[in-house]
Motif scaffolding. Structure first.
Motif, PDB file in Angstrom:
ATOM      1  N   GLY A 487       0.817  -1.203   0.000  1.00  0.00           N
ATOM      2  CA  GLY A 487       0.000   0.000   0.000  1.00  0.00           C
ATOM      3  C   GLY A 487       0.851   1.253   0.000  1.00  0.00           C
ATOM      4  N   SER A 488       0.172   2.391  -0.005  1.00  0.00           N
ATOM      5  CA  SER A 488       0.865   3.682  -0.047  1.00  0.00           C
ATOM      6  C   SER A 488       1.018   4.261   1.348  1.00  0.00           C
ATOM      7  CB  SER A 488       0.072   4.656  -0.931  1.00  0.00           C
ATOM      8  OG  SER A 488      -1.252   4.786  -0.431  1.00  0.00           O
ATOM      9  N   VAL A 489       1.670   3.501   2.225  1.00  0.00           N
ATOM     10  CA  VAL A 489       1.888   3.931   3.603  1.00  0.00           C
ATOM     11  C   VAL A 489       3.270   4.555   3.707  1.00  0.00           C
ATOM     12  CG1 VAL A 489       1.986   3.196   6.009  1.00  0.00           C
ATOM     13  CG2 VAL A 489       0.410   2.076   4.426  1.00  0.00           C
ATOM     14  N   LEU A 490       3.340   5.694   4.399  1.00  0.00           N
ATOM     15  CA  LEU A 490       4.628   6.359   4.593  1.00  0.00           C
ATOM     16  C   LEU A 490       5.557   5.491   5.428  1.00  0.00           C
ATOM     17  CD1 LEU A 490       3.444  10.014   5.355  1.00  0.00           C
ATOM     18  CD2 LEU A 490       4.385   9.128   3.197  1.00  0.00           C
ATOM     19  N   ARG A 491       6.837   5.566   5.127  1.00  0.00           N
ATOM     20  CA  ARG A 491       7.839   4.805   5.871  1.00  0.00           C
ATOM     21  C   ARG A 491       8.612   5.738   6.798  1.00  0.00           C
ATOM     22  NH1 ARG A 491       8.923  -0.468   4.408  1.00  0.00           N
ATOM     23  NH2 ARG A 491       7.104  -1.256   3.269  1.00  0.00           N
ATOM     24  N   ALA A 492       8.617   5.396   8.078  1.00  0.00           N
ATOM     25  CA  ALA A 492       9.384   6.164   9.059  1.00  0.00           C
ATOM     26  C   ALA A 492      10.705   5.455   9.321  1.00  0.00           C
ATOM     27  CB  ALA A 492       8.589   6.294  10.361  1.00  0.00           C
ATOM     28  N   PRO A 493      11.765   6.217   9.540  1.00  0.00           N
ATOM     29  CA  PRO A 493      13.056   5.566   9.802  1.00  0.00           C
ATOM     30  C   PRO A 493      13.048   4.896  11.180  1.00  0.00           C
ATOM     31  CG  PRO A 493      13.216   7.941  10.111  1.00  0.00           C
ATOM     32  CD  PRO A 493      11.858   7.684   9.525  1.00  0.00           C
ATOM     33  N   GLY A 494      13.907   3.885  11.335  1.00  0.00           N
ATOM     34  CA  GLY A 494      14.051   3.234  12.631  1.00  0.00           C
ATOM     35  C   GLY A 494      13.357   1.888  12.691  1.00  0.00           C
ATOM     36  N   THR A 495      13.392   1.307  13.903  1.00  0.00           N
ATOM     37  CA  THR A 495      12.813  -0.023  14.146  1.00  0.00           C
ATOM     38  C   THR A 495      11.733   0.077  15.203  1.00  0.00           C
ATOM     39  OG1 THR A 495      14.917  -1.079  13.619  1.00  0.00           O
ATOM     40  CG2 THR A 495      13.310  -2.398  14.829  1.00  0.00           C
ATOM     41  N   ALA A 496      10.554  -0.445  14.887  1.00  0.00           N
ATOM     42  CA  ALA A 496       9.432  -0.466  15.827  1.00  0.00           C
ATOM     43  C   ALA A 496       9.237  -1.884  16.344  1.00  0.00           C
ATOM     44  CB  ALA A 496       8.152   0.023  15.159  1.00  0.00           C
ATOM     45  N   VAL A 497       8.983  -2.004  17.636  1.00  0.00           N
ATOM     46  CA  VAL A 497       8.709  -3.296  18.267  1.00  0.00           C
ATOM     47  C   VAL A 497       7.247  -3.309  18.696  1.00  0.00           C
ATOM     48  CG1 VAL A 497       9.319  -4.883  20.115  1.00  0.00           C
ATOM     49  CG2 VAL A 497      11.083  -3.446  19.084  1.00  0.00           C
ATOM     50  N   PHE A 498       6.494  -4.289  18.211  1.00  0.00           N
ATOM     51  CA  PHE A 498       5.079  -4.412  18.557  1.00  0.00           C
ATOM     52  C   PHE A 498       4.886  -5.679  19.380  1.00  0.00           C
ATOM     53  CE2 PHE A 498       5.222  -1.854  14.723  1.00  0.00           C
ATOM     54  CZ  PHE A 498       4.345  -0.828  15.022  1.00  0.00           C
ATOM     55  N   GLU A 522      10.490   1.445   8.906  1.00  0.00           N
ATOM     56  CA  GLU A 522      11.290   0.703   7.939  1.00  0.00           C
ATOM     57  C   GLU A 522      11.467  -0.751   8.370  1.00  0.00           C
ATOM     58  OE1 GLU A 522      14.891   2.900   7.810  1.00  0.00           O
ATOM     59  OE2 GLU A 522      14.174   4.343   6.308  1.00  0.00           O
ATOM     60  N   ARG A 523      11.667  -0.941   9.685  1.00  0.00           N
ATOM     61  CA  ARG A 523      11.821  -2.297  10.222  1.00  0.00           C
ATOM     62  C   ARG A 523      10.830  -2.467  11.367  1.00  0.00           C
ATOM     63  NH1 ARG A 523      16.428  -0.019   9.216  1.00  0.00           N
ATOM     64  NH2 ARG A 523      16.587   0.764  11.345  1.00  0.00           N
ATOM     65  N   ALA A 574      20.723 -10.500  22.029  1.00  0.00           N
ATOM     66  CA  ALA A 574      20.535 -11.211  20.758  1.00  0.00           C
ATOM     67  C   ALA A 574      21.122 -10.443  19.584  1.00  0.00           C
ATOM     68  CB  ALA A 574      19.044 -11.464  20.526  1.00  0.00           C
ATOM     69  N   GLY A 575      21.803  -9.322  19.868  1.00  0.00           N
ATOM     70  CA  GLY A 575      22.486  -8.573  18.822  1.00  0.00           C
ATOM     71  C   GLY A 575      21.689  -7.447  18.214  1.00  0.00           C
ATOM     72  N   MET A 576      20.562  -7.079  18.821  1.00  0.00           N
ATOM     73  CA  MET A 576      19.746  -5.996  18.281  1.00  0.00           C
ATOM     74  C   MET A 576      20.132  -4.680  18.951  1.00  0.00           C
ATOM     75  SD  MET A 576      16.076  -7.915  18.076  1.00  0.00           S
ATOM     76  CE  MET A 576      15.994  -9.605  17.471  1.00  0.00           C
ATOM     77  N   ASP A 577      20.031  -3.603  18.204  1.00  0.00           N
ATOM     78  CA  ASP A 577      20.419  -2.284  18.696  1.00  0.00           C
ATOM     79  C   ASP A 577      19.378  -1.806  19.702  1.00  0.00           C
ATOM     80  OD1 ASP A 577      21.363   0.213  19.186  1.00  0.00           O
ATOM     81  OD2 ASP A 577      20.906   1.025  17.198  1.00  0.00           O
ATOM     82  N   GLU A 578      19.704  -1.909  20.979  1.00  0.00           N
ATOM     83  CA  GLU A 578      18.747  -1.573  22.033  1.00  0.00           C
ATOM     84  C   GLU A 578      18.309  -0.113  21.951  1.00  0.00           C
ATOM     85  OE1 GLU A 578      18.580  -1.525  26.938  1.00  0.00           O
ATOM     86  OE2 GLU A 578      20.262  -2.450  25.895  1.00  0.00           O
ATOM     87  N   ASP A 579      19.234   0.793  21.658  1.00  0.00           N
ATOM     88  CA  ASP A 579      18.915   2.220  21.647  1.00  0.00           C
ATOM     89  C   ASP A 579      18.088   2.636  20.431  1.00  0.00           C
ATOM     90  OD1 ASP A 579      20.257   2.636  24.032  1.00  0.00           O
ATOM     91  OD2 ASP A 579      22.178   2.934  23.021  1.00  0.00           O
ATOM     92  N   GLY A 580      18.056   1.824  19.396  1.00  0.00           N
ATOM     93  CA  GLY A 580      17.349   2.210  18.193  1.00  0.00           C
ATOM     94  C   GLY A 580      15.944   1.653  18.102  1.00  0.00           C
ATOM     95  N   LEU A 581      15.421   1.095  19.191  1.00  0.00           N
ATOM     96  CA  LEU A 581      14.113   0.454  19.168  1.00  0.00           C
ATOM     97  C   LEU A 581      13.052   1.348  19.805  1.00  0.00           C
ATOM     98  CD1 LEU A 581      15.084  -3.184  20.290  1.00  0.00           C
ATOM     99  CD2 LEU A 581      14.932  -2.275  17.971  1.00  0.00           C
ATOM    100  N   SER A 582      11.874   1.397  19.182  1.00  0.00           N
ATOM    101  CA  SER A 582      10.695   2.051  19.761  1.00  0.00           C
ATOM    102  C   SER A 582       9.641   0.978  19.981  1.00  0.00           C
ATOM    103  CB  SER A 582      10.151   3.137  18.820  1.00  0.00           C
ATOM    104  OG  SER A 582      11.117   4.143  18.609  1.00  0.00           O
ATOM    105  N   TYR A 583       9.057   0.963  21.183  1.00  0.00           N
ATOM    106  CA  TYR A 583       8.101  -0.085  21.551  1.00  0.00           C
ATOM    107  C   TYR A 583       6.677   0.444  21.467  1.00  0.00           C
ATOM    108  CZ  TYR A 583      12.162  -2.576  23.427  1.00  0.00           C
ATOM    109  OH  TYR A 583      13.372  -3.214  23.572  1.00  0.00           O
ATOM    110  N   PHE A 584       5.814  -0.307  20.792  1.00  0.00           N
ATOM    111  CA  PHE A 584       4.406   0.055  20.662  1.00  0.00           C
ATOM    112  C   PHE A 584       3.552  -1.010  21.362  1.00  0.00           C
ATOM    113  CE2 PHE A 584       6.462   2.413  17.398  1.00  0.00           C
ATOM    114  CZ  PHE A 584       5.682   3.548  17.170  1.00  0.00           C
ATOM    115  N   LEU A 585       2.687  -0.557  22.267  1.00  0.00           N
ATOM    116  CA  LEU A 585       1.838  -1.472  23.026  1.00  0.00           C
ATOM    117  C   LEU A 585       0.384  -1.028  22.920  1.00  0.00           C
ATOM    118  CD1 LEU A 585       4.497  -0.541  25.005  1.00  0.00           C
ATOM    119  CD2 LEU A 585       3.780  -2.648  26.099  1.00  0.00           C
TER     120      LEU A 585
END
Length: 636
Positions: A487-498, A522-523, A574-585
């Motif tokens: 779809g035509s959804v905008l892409r935001a930079p960074g990694t989101a955790v759901f 993006e991720r 596990a090798g993921m960038d802890e500081d680059g994650l945003s959590y969505f709940l």
């Protein structure tokens, strides 16, 4: 209508703190000594009141006869031999769940053995945990009161100060829980060992008052007493069970010290000291039946009364501390099993095992303990309330061990029944005897237990209804990812955790983010927290990753039921960038509804529990500045 809020993940996404084992350099005898303070503190204070209350029940408050003394001492000795030694030390402690013990651990082991057919095991677990709470509330009150009551023997003028002083000690004990016990735990073992040695010496010093008391090892004395004393015998039997309160701690604390050190402490010190003390009290009462007022303290000369009261107070504080610590641990395991809502858990030590603190549980316990102390005013009055919680808990343990022996150890059902039936029979007799005291105080743990079972059942049922609601309104994750990426959804930079409770469905927060904000990162990590039926999860099996598409990755994080969940740390390891994650709940607003499967009163109870629960971001150690909550309404 009542409304509340809860957050994803759902029912099975709670977790507990690690009960870390002792370091590899901790010696066997150091562990055995440590177990004396933590494991045996409760059962070690039973001689303060067990024999006295048993004989009071048998004699109606009069001086006991020789037959009564022999019968009651015999019953106490054989309760220690049959229930503690044979059942717990030699059989139940074999049921270790990767080294851990306790009712929740046993429930997890039985569930693993039965699979999906083990629903009744959860019900047994609810009852067992609820009765444990009843025991935990009564233990500090009766233990501290029984110790401070020794002051009345020093001088009767101190009688009016017994209750206020007991309450002050109880309040002080609970007030320091937030500091942890790491700094003083190392003295628990030696102090309690000293207590057992002094108890043994006190009993040994009076054996010669009437050496015939050693005949109480003959069980016929106890049987004859029960057969000849009718209702009075049953009442005495209920009080006899006070001698084995604390036996559950042998199993519950197995993960802290190990099976063999606990067994060594029991056979090498605790059992001989208890037997000598009870025999000494019995011999003294055969020679001086008028000393029934307080036979424990009267074992010692008058000059030693005050030091003994002080030592007894220290012993009861240690016993109470062990129960409080155990309550924190049991609460965490109950949350992990989905029996209770999330509560805030604090670590009071990064190195000492079991050093956790749950503020809400601490203050609830304090309120209940003080209430009982004020309501009953004396250890004798509280004794009537004590036994039924412990006997009920022991019956539950025996039933669960039967399941484990049959399905997990692969014993033939007939063999498992043959081994455990005698213990169940004995405990049912004790349970029946304690049932006679329901109107005289036994209602207290039963009321507490009924309230807690109702709360736990409501929490599990409500959580299941929410999970079903989500599943019915679900959007398969595969379909959603395809629509979102094409779809035509905008892409935001960074990694989101759901966070989600179902890895196959699109998380509510993800759908609402795309629907209302028209943006997709993006991720995107679709993260599921799984509670395993083992105490701890090894590093290699902690995090599993599955690539779903260019923008979506499925992540599963596993915790054992004794572990404190820390999602950022787990992902970083596990090798993921802890500081680059945003959590969505997802934050769910709950509304009571008469048509969704539960009565409205139960809806409202669930909503109240959900409102009181700690939010997912705090529970899973997610930094507040990186957590985003998106609301949704659900009727339950």
């Amino acid at each position: 209508m009542s409304a509340g809020a809860t957050t994803e993940p759902t029912a099975h996404d709670t977790s507990t703190p690690p009960v870390a084992g002792h370091g590899p350099r901790t010696g066997f005898w150091a562990l055995a000594l440590g177990s004396v303070g933590v494991v045996y503190g409760d059962i070690g204070t039973s001689p303060l009141y067990a024999l006295k209350e048993s004989l009071h029940a048998a004699s109606g408050g009069h001086a006991p006869t020789r037959e009564m003394v022999f019968g009651v001492v015999s019953l106490i000795l054989w309760a220690l031999i049959l229930i503690v030694t044979l059942k717990y030390v030699l059989i139940v402690m074999r049921a270790d769940n990767d080294g851990e013990g306790g009712t929740p651990s046993l429930v997890a082991l039985a569930q693993r053995a039965l699979g999906r057919s083990g629903g009744f095991v959860i019900v047994l677990g609810m009852i067992g945990v609820s009765l444990f709470y009843g025991d935990a509330i009564i233990t500090p009150a009766i233990s501290v009161l029984s110790a401070i009551e020794g002051l009345k023997l020093v001088t009767p003028a101190l009688d009016p100060y017994v209750l206020p002083l007991s309450i002050a000690i109880i309040v002080g004990l609970f007030a320091v829980q937030n500091h942890g016990t790491a700094k003083v735990a190392f003295v628990f073992g030696p102090l309690t060992a000293l207590w057992f040695i002094v108890m043994a010496l006190g009993g040994l010093g009076h054996l010669l008052d009437d050496l015939s008391i050693v005949a109480a090892f003959n069980p016929t004395h106890g049987i004859a007493f029960l057969l000849s004393h009718g209702t009075a015998g049953l009442l005495a039997l209920g009080a006899v069970f006070l001698a084995v309160t604390g036996a559950e701690a042998l199993y519950a604390d197995m993960g802290h010290f190990g099976r063999q050190p606990i067994r060594a402490a029991w056979f090498g010190l605790v059992l001989p000291a208890l037997a000598l003390n009870y025999l000494g009290q019995g011999a003294m009462l055969l020679a001086h039946p008028e000393r029934i007022e307080n036979p424990f303290f009267l074992l010692y000369p008058s000059w030693a009364l005050l030091p003994m009261v002080l030592l007894a107070t220290v012993a009861t504080v240690i016993a109470s501390q062990a129960v409080i610590t155990g309550t924190f641990s049991i609460t965490q395991q109950a949350m992990q099993l989905g029996l209770l809502p999330r509560m805030r858990v604090l670590r009071t030590s990064e190195t000492e095992k079991g050093q956790i603190y749950i503020p809400r549980v601490n203050w609830w316990l304090l309120t209940a303990v003080v209430f009982l102390a004020v309501l009953f005013k004396s250890s004798s009055s509280l004794a009537a309330a004590y036994g039924i919680a412990v006997t009920g808990d022991m019956v539950i343990t025996a039933c669960l061990v039967f399941v484990v022996a049959w399905r997990f150890w692969r014993w033939p059902a007939a063999v498992a029944a043959l081994v455990l039936a005698p213990f169940l029979l004995v405990e049912f007799v004790f349970l029946s005897a304690n049932a006679l005291k329901i109107l005289h105080g036994g209602w207290v743990p039963l009321t507490i237990g009924a309230a807690l079972v109702t709360a736990m059942w409501t929490w599990r049922r409500g959580s299941a209804l929410i999970a079903r609601h989500i599943h019915e309104h679900r959007v398969p994750l595969a379909d959603f990812t395809h629509m979102a990426e094409t779809g035509s959804v905008l892409r935001a930079p960074g990694t989101a955790v759901f966070l989600t409770g179902s890895p196959d469905d699109a998380p509510g927060a993800l759908m609402h983010n795309v629907k209302h904000n028209h943006v997709l990162h993006e991720r995107n990590l679709i993260l599921t927290v799984v509670t395993e039926e083992v105490p701890k999860v090894s590093g290699a099996g902690r995090v599993t990753v599955e690539r779903l598409s260019d923008a979506f990755t499925g992540v599963t994080v596993r915790f054992g039921f004794t572990e404190l969940p820390d999602l950022p740390r787990a992902l970083a390891n596990a090798g993921m960038d802890e500081d680059g994650l945003s959590y969505f709940l997802s934050r769910r607003v709950l509304v009571a509804s008469p048509t969704t499967g539960m009565p409205v009163w139960q809806d409202r109870l669930y909503i109240a529990m959900a409102l009181a629960a700690t939010d997912a971001s705090r529970f899973f150690r997610i930094p507040a500045e990186r957590a985003v909550e998106i609301g949704a309404r659900i009727d339950i």
